[in-house]
Scaffold this motif. Structure first.
Motif, PDB file in Angstrom:
ATOM      1  N   GLY A 180       4.532   7.105  -8.411  1.00 50.90           N
ATOM      2  CA  GLY A 180       3.399   7.667  -7.716  1.00 50.90           C
ATOM      3  C   GLY A 180       3.006   7.988  -6.584  1.00 50.90           C
ATOM      4  O   GLY A 180       1.843   8.256  -6.093  1.00 50.90           O
ATOM      5  N   ASP A 240       1.157   6.930   2.054  1.00 49.55           N
ATOM      6  CA  ASP A 240       0.390   8.205   2.325  1.00 49.55           C
ATOM      7  C   ASP A 240      -1.013   7.495   2.715  1.00 49.55           C
ATOM      8  O   ASP A 240      -1.745   8.241   3.461  1.00 49.55           O
ATOM      9  CB  ASP A 240       0.295   9.093   1.507  1.00 49.55           C
ATOM     10  CG  ASP A 240      -0.367   8.775  -0.110  1.00 49.55           C
ATOM     11  OD1 ASP A 240       0.399   7.997  -0.451  1.00 49.55           O
ATOM     12  OD2 ASP A 240      -1.240   9.026  -0.330  1.00 49.55           O
ATOM     13  N   LEU A 251       0.871  -1.174  -0.093  1.00 54.23           N
ATOM     14  CA  LEU A 251       0.201  -0.042   0.024  1.00 54.23           C
ATOM     15  C   LEU A 251       0.863   1.270   0.127  1.00 54.23           C
ATOM     16  O   LEU A 251       1.796   1.184   0.692  1.00 54.23           O
ATOM     17  CB  LEU A 251      -0.801  -0.115   1.427  1.00 54.23           C
ATOM     18  CG  LEU A 251      -2.053  -0.862   1.099  1.00 54.23           C
ATOM     19  CD1 LEU A 251      -2.815  -0.723   2.582  1.00 54.23           C
ATOM     20  CD2 LEU A 251      -2.991  -0.250   0.291  1.00 54.23           C
ATOM     21  N   MET A 303       5.542   8.577   6.055  1.00 53.12           N
ATOM     22  CA  MET A 303       4.567   9.883   5.698  1.00 53.12           C
ATOM     23  C   MET A 303       3.606  10.032   6.920  1.00 53.12           C
ATOM     24  O   MET A 303       2.827  10.929   6.788  1.00 53.12           O
ATOM     25  CB  MET A 303       3.622   9.352   4.514  1.00 53.12           C
ATOM     26  CG  MET A 303       4.401   9.570   3.304  1.00 53.12           C
ATOM     27  SD  MET A 303       4.852  11.379   2.922  1.00 53.12           S
ATOM     28  CE  MET A 303       3.236  11.756   2.321  1.00 53.12           C
ATOM     29  N   VAL A 312       0.908  15.124   1.718  1.00 51.98           N
ATOM     30  CA  VAL A 312       1.225  14.576   0.500  1.00 51.98           C
ATOM     31  C   VAL A 312       1.898  15.492  -0.581  1.00 51.98           C
ATOM     32  O   VAL A 312       2.825  15.292  -1.370  1.00 51.98           O
ATOM     33  CB  VAL A 312       0.002  14.041  -0.400  1.00 51.98           C
ATOM     34  CG1 VAL A 312       0.434  13.676  -1.731  1.00 51.98           C
ATOM     35  CG2 VAL A 312      -0.608  12.906   0.437  1.00 51.98           C
ATOM     36  N   GLY A 362       2.993  -4.396   5.302  1.00 48.36           N
ATOM     37  CA  GLY A 362       3.016  -4.229   3.939  1.00 48.36           C
ATOM     38  C   GLY A 362       2.735  -2.849   3.420  1.00 48.36           C
ATOM     39  O   GLY A 362       1.911  -2.636   2.394  1.00 48.36           O
ATOM     40  N   ILE A 363       3.706  -1.822   3.639  1.00 47.12           N
ATOM     41  CA  ILE A 363       3.297  -0.524   3.330  1.00 47.12           C
ATOM     42  C   ILE A 363       4.756  -0.389   2.349  1.00 47.12           C
ATOM     43  O   ILE A 363       5.709  -0.746   2.809  1.00 47.12           O
ATOM     44  CB  ILE A 363       3.297   0.404   4.246  1.00 47.12           C
ATOM     45  CG1 ILE A 363       1.817   0.345   5.022  1.00 47.12           C
ATOM     46  CG2 ILE A 363       3.489   2.031   3.875  1.00 47.12           C
ATOM     47  CD1 ILE A 363       1.917   1.126   6.221  1.00 47.12           C
ATOM     48  N   GLU A 364       4.215   0.246   1.338  1.00 45.12           N
ATOM     49  CA  GLU A 364       5.535   0.649   0.357  1.00 45.12           C
ATOM     50  C   GLU A 364       6.379   1.586   0.823  1.00 45.12           C
ATOM     51  O   GLU A 364       5.807   2.823   1.269  1.00 45.12           O
ATOM     52  CB  GLU A 364       4.949   1.384  -1.200  1.00 45.12           C
ATOM     53  CG  GLU A 364       5.963   1.688  -1.976  1.00 45.12           C
ATOM     54  CD  GLU A 364       6.667   0.433  -2.502  1.00 45.12           C
ATOM     55  OE1 GLU A 364       7.845   0.423  -2.226  1.00 45.12           O
ATOM     56  OE2 GLU A 364       6.107  -0.414  -3.235  1.00 45.12           O
ATOM     57  N   ILE A 385      -4.229  13.021  -2.107  1.00 47.36           N
ATOM     58  CA  ILE A 385      -3.343  11.562  -1.945  1.00 47.36           C
ATOM     59  C   ILE A 385      -2.470  11.531  -2.977  1.00 47.36           C
ATOM     60  O   ILE A 385      -2.898  12.104  -4.130  1.00 47.36           O
ATOM     61  CB  ILE A 385      -4.622  10.451  -1.729  1.00 47.36           C
ATOM     62  CG1 ILE A 385      -5.569  10.529  -3.125  1.00 47.36           C
ATOM     63  CG2 ILE A 385      -5.520  10.430  -0.574  1.00 47.36           C
ATOM     64  CD1 ILE A 385      -6.491   9.390  -3.233  1.00 47.36           C
ATOM     65  N   SER A 386      -1.880  10.599  -3.079  1.00 42.25           N
ATOM     66  CA  SER A 386      -0.711  10.418  -3.987  1.00 42.25           C
ATOM     67  C   SER A 386      -1.466   9.580  -5.014  1.00 42.25           C
ATOM     68  O   SER A 386      -2.554   9.055  -4.808  1.00 42.25           O
ATOM     69  CB  SER A 386       0.315   9.582  -3.530  1.00 42.25           C
ATOM     70  OG  SER A 386      -0.103   8.145  -3.226  1.00 42.25           O
ATOM     71  N   PRO A 387      -1.016  10.003  -6.449  1.00 41.96           N
ATOM     72  CA  PRO A 387      -1.575   9.136  -7.476  1.00 41.96           C
ATOM     73  C   PRO A 387      -1.673   7.753  -7.223  1.00 41.96           C
ATOM     74  O   PRO A 387      -2.578   7.028  -7.571  1.00 41.96           O
ATOM     75  CB  PRO A 387      -0.595   9.393  -8.665  1.00 41.96           C
ATOM     76  CG  PRO A 387       0.009  10.789  -8.220  1.00 41.96           C
ATOM     77  CD  PRO A 387      -0.080  10.767  -6.828  1.00 41.96           C
ATOM     78  N   ALA A 388      -0.546   7.050  -6.719  1.00 41.04           N
ATOM     79  CA  ALA A 388      -0.856   5.822  -6.387  1.00 41.04           C
ATOM     80  C   ALA A 388      -1.860   5.171  -5.622  1.00 41.04           C
ATOM     81  O   ALA A 388      -2.347   4.367  -5.575  1.00 41.04           O
ATOM     82  CB  ALA A 388       0.590   5.062  -5.745  1.00 41.04           C
ATOM     83  N   SER A 389      -2.160   6.054  -4.494  1.00 34.90           N
ATOM     84  CA  SER A 389      -3.217   5.826  -3.615  1.00 34.90           C
ATOM     85  C   SER A 389      -4.598   6.113  -4.287  1.00 34.90           C
ATOM     86  O   SER A 389      -5.588   5.328  -4.007  1.00 34.90           O
ATOM     87  CB  SER A 389      -3.381   6.910  -2.324  1.00 34.90           C
ATOM     88  OG  SER A 389      -2.250   6.690  -1.576  1.00 34.90           O
TER      89      SER A 389
END
Lengths: 193, 600
Positions: free
Chosen positions: B327, A120, A117, B333, B338, B319-321, A133-137
């Motif tokens: 992206g 952020d 995940l 964080m 953001v 399991g967090i990047e 939110i980030s684009p990935a989120s």
């Protein structure tokens, strides 16, 4: 001695007038003329009613909307009268419990998304009012929102890409998606039947 | 570190570097009383100020008179801020109807002290405590005043090195007026309007009540923010209009406004090094100090950036990047926005604590242990990495005195700096200033970790002082330590989880701010007086040059060693041990108030 002390009182009174009244009021006057939208909080109106500010995040819980980051502002989050981060340190049990709960909820709500995940999406922002939110989120939630609105994931990804803002001047800050603007655009383009 | 992060840091530094000479030369002219391009527009305001306050421009002061003026300036500031806060219910521009009930006497004391000492610590939370009038007429004014006083003292100290066999070091009222009229006010007006164009709010209406898209009620706080934001950063004050300070989107809406904020924090401290060089008629001396600043700045930002980008291994395991991808920013964080991501947050945290600013765009309390150590350590050095407006220059000059003294001890010669013999009195005064800060940090932190109060009592309603922390374990100790570091260093940033709005913390942190400001300034002015009275000794082959890399290294070493040795035990107990515990996956649950006899 008095000749060193009295000027202190006089200059403070004069500064209060000049810098505490005239300066801020002059800036208010000028900015209300030059930048009325920004000076009044970049408010967004819909059907003649103010529904929020493009700079201030708000809660979204329904599946058909993109959801913002967790917020520590106020009891329910996104309360602009008590902006705040969680102030949890990295070894705080409460931080880990909260992140775990966010991850579990996300996995349950978004069965189509796998993989790590974005950081952020499960961490609280500094202000508790983060509008982005980030684009990935956003990508991680796209399948869920698409399904809830009965549109194809491709259409959803295109919309997210359209509303993704790049870094300022191409190099400052991070790419981001404004959640409120994205959700308003969703309602316009793909209204929920 | 990502390449875009590195580019942002270098771009920021390039901007500061580019402005150092022009702004520095301009300020040298201003404080020497020469005409500048702004005189045709603003000279009348300067003259008017002298007329109103009853001061003659040409009359100079001895160091004792200069100090008395500074103290009088500060005391009246304190009284005004205190009474305006307490009387806010009867004053205009108060759409939310805040009154004395929102500002207890101890909180008003703390905030007044905080704003006259250029600390701008926030035990209050602006949007739920203070009326617009308090923000404008009390806090904004002090933002100007404390910054102008800092510049004045720095200039007075430089005059001490420049003059020979003189009894006076300038006129405090004239220096403060010139700093305000020609430097702070014009730059603030430009910056405030720029901020406004980027989305910082500036209005006087009540809070906006809205119904959100999902039908919830949201009350959006408003206020005259941009006018305060400009001087908050330019004066390295840092007290936010809102609780969340510069992370609040209404204070700092975009990465571009974020760059402007950081620029404003460093631009005057950077330029003052050139002003100094110009005034002592050897600009290499100024650049040497600028170089020392830069070395320490880059060291801090690299460490902070790397630690925050590495993130929290405990969360990564869930399991967090944690790596940055196209992206998303990855890293730690928690407590970051953001739009700023990791790079702009780590850079801001370094800048705001290098300088005595204390504005935050991310929550230092949620930083990784080493990432959070950087801001703490920066303040512990005495804020001499660019430093506050004025405060950075007088702080580093004090370290210059110590550096040449240490060098002199090594070779057995009487130390000299800029042609002035550094003797017993100067070294004593420099050490007094440094010991006063260390004393107030270490002693007050130690007391707060052990002192007990009855629960629900007056002094500290939660009970023991450590019941006010938000995180247990070493991080909780870090919260207390950071509070006194920030107060004594006149920084104002915080490990914000600490509930510092109780009489015990309000009064002791207030005391720390007083000691950190006045027990630093007064010895310095005394040194300035004694230096001004001395004759210059001609340079000889035995004179240690203070403009080369050797001196820069010696100066940086002095700053680090004096900082590190004084605070090493406290740092080891806090962030250092926390770092190892985090890497081993150790977590801390809240301690109950009843069991709060000791930490962890």
């Amino acid at each position: 001695m008095w000749q060193q002390i009295l000027p202190g009182l006089r200059i403070k009174l004069f500064m209060t007038l000049l810098l505490g009244v005239i300066y801020p009021l002059a800036i208010t006057g000028i900015s209300q003329v030059l930048f009325p939208h920004q000076a009044n909080g970049s408010l967004i109106e819909q059907n003649g009613k103010v529904i929020g500010s493009e700079l201030i995040g708000q809660n979204f819980a329904k599946a058909e909307y993109f959801q913002p980051r967790p917020s520590a502002a106020g009891n329910d989050g996104y309360d602009p009268t008590s902006s705040s981060g969680s102030n949890y340190g990295p070894t705080n049990q409460k931080l880990v419990d909260r992140v775990k709960a966010s991850i579990d909820k996300f996995r349950k709500d978004n069965p189509d998304d796998s993989g790590p995940l974005p950081a952020d999406l499960v961490t609280a922002s500094a202000s508790g009012l983060d509008p982005h939110i980030s684009p990935a989120s956003a990508a991680a939630q796209a399948a869920r929102v698409a399904k809830a609105r009965g549109v194809s994931p491709d259409q959803m990804n295109t919309l997210v890409a359209k509303l993704t803002e790049g870094p300022d001047l191409g190099l400052l800050g991070e790419p981001r998606v404004n959640v409120l603007k994205l959700n308003l655009e969703l309602d316009r383009q793909f209204p929920k039947k | 570190m990502t390449s875009s992060g590195v580019v942002q840091i270098l771009l920021f530094f390039a901007l500061i570097l580019a402005c150092t000479k022009p702004l520095g030369a301009f300020m040298a002219r201003v404080f020497d009383g020469e005409r500048t391009f702004l005189h045709p527009v603003l000279r009348w305001l300067e003259v008017l100020t002298y007329k109103i306050i009853g001061v003659q421009e040409e009359v100079e002061q001895r160091w004792t008179q200069y100090t008395a003026a500074l103290i009088s300036f500060s005391i009246f500031g304190f009284l005004l801020v205190y009474f305006i806060q307490r009387a806010q219910g009867f004053l205009p521009f108060n759409p939310q109807g805040f009154n004395a009930g929102n500002v207890s006497p101890d909180l008003a004391f703390n905030t007044s002290t905080s704003f006259i000492t250029n600390t701008n610590w926030q035990a209050y939370s602006g949007e739920s405590t203070l009326s617009y009038f308090v923000q404008m007429a009390a806090l904004t004014v002090q933002n100007f005043a404390s910054a102008a006083a800092g510049i004045a003292v720095a200039i007075a100290l430089v005059r001490g090195f420049v003059r020979q066999e003189k009894k006076t070091i300038g006129n405090f009222w004239v220096d403060v007026t010139r700093a305000t009229v020609y430097v702070l006010l014009p730059m603030s007006i430009v910056a405030a309007l720029l901020f406004c164009s980027m989305g910082v709010i500036q209005n006087l209406h009540g809070y906006t009540s809205v119904v959100t898209v999902e039908g919830a009620k949201q009350v959006i706080a408003q206020g005259p923010v941009a006018s305060q934001e400009a001087i908050k950063q330019l004066g390295t004050n840092g007290g936010g209009f809102f609780n969340a300070n510069s992370s609040h989107p209404f204070e700092n809406p975009t990465p571009l406004s974020n760059l402007l904020q950081m620029f404003l924090i460093f631009v005057i401290p950077g330029a003052l090094t050139y002003t100094f060089g110009k005034m002592v008629k050897d600009t290499r001396q100024g650049w040497a100090i600028f170089a020392a600043f830069s070395v320490m700045f880059f060291a801090g930002v690299i460490v902070a950036y790397n630690s925050e980008q590495a993130g929290n291994p405990i969360l990564s395991h869930l399991g967090i990047e944690s790596a940055a991808t196209a992206g998303q920013a990855g890293g730690n964080m928690e407590g970051k926005e953001v739009r700023f991501g990791i790079a702009s947050s780590a850079l801001f945290a370094t800048v705001t604590t290098d300088a005595s600013c204390g504005a935050v765009n991310s929550m230092h309390d949620s930083f990784t242990p080493i990432g959070g150590l950087v801001p703490m350590f920066n303040i512990m050095t005495g804020e001499v990495i660019f430093g506050g407006t004025g405060a950075g220059l007088y702080g580093i000059l004090l370290y210059c005195i110590l550096a040449v003294f240490i060098a002199g001890l090594m070779v057995g010669r009487t130390p000299e700096y800029l042609g002035k013999k550094i003797e017993q009195k100067e070294v004593k005064m420099a050490m007094l200033a440094i010991i006063a800060t260390a004393f107030s940090i270490l002693v007050l932190s130690a007391i707060s970790t052990v002192i007990q109060f009855p629960a629900k009592g007056y002094w500290n309603p939660p009970g023991a002082a450590i019941a006010n922390i938000n995180n247990s374990g070493p991080h909780g100790f870090g919260e207390i330590l950071y509070a006194y570091v920030s107060g004594s260093g006149n920084n104002g940033s915080a490990f914000g989880g600490l509930n510092a709005n109780t009489p015990w913390f309000n009064l002791t942190i207030g005391l720390a701010m007083f000691m950190g400001r006045f027990l630093f300034l007064i010895p310095l002015l005394a040194a300035a007086g004694s230096l001004a009275a001395k004759r210059k000794v001609p340079t000889s082959t035995g004179t240690f040059p203070t403009h080369g890399p050797l001196f820069v290294g010696l100066l940086v070493g002095t700053v680090i060693i004096v900082g590190a040795l004084t605070f090493f035990p406290a740092i080891a107990l806090g962030p250092v041990v926390e770092h190892y515990l985090m890497n081993s996956g150790k977590l801390f649950s809240a301690i109950s108030t009843a069991a709060a006899g000791f930490l962890g």
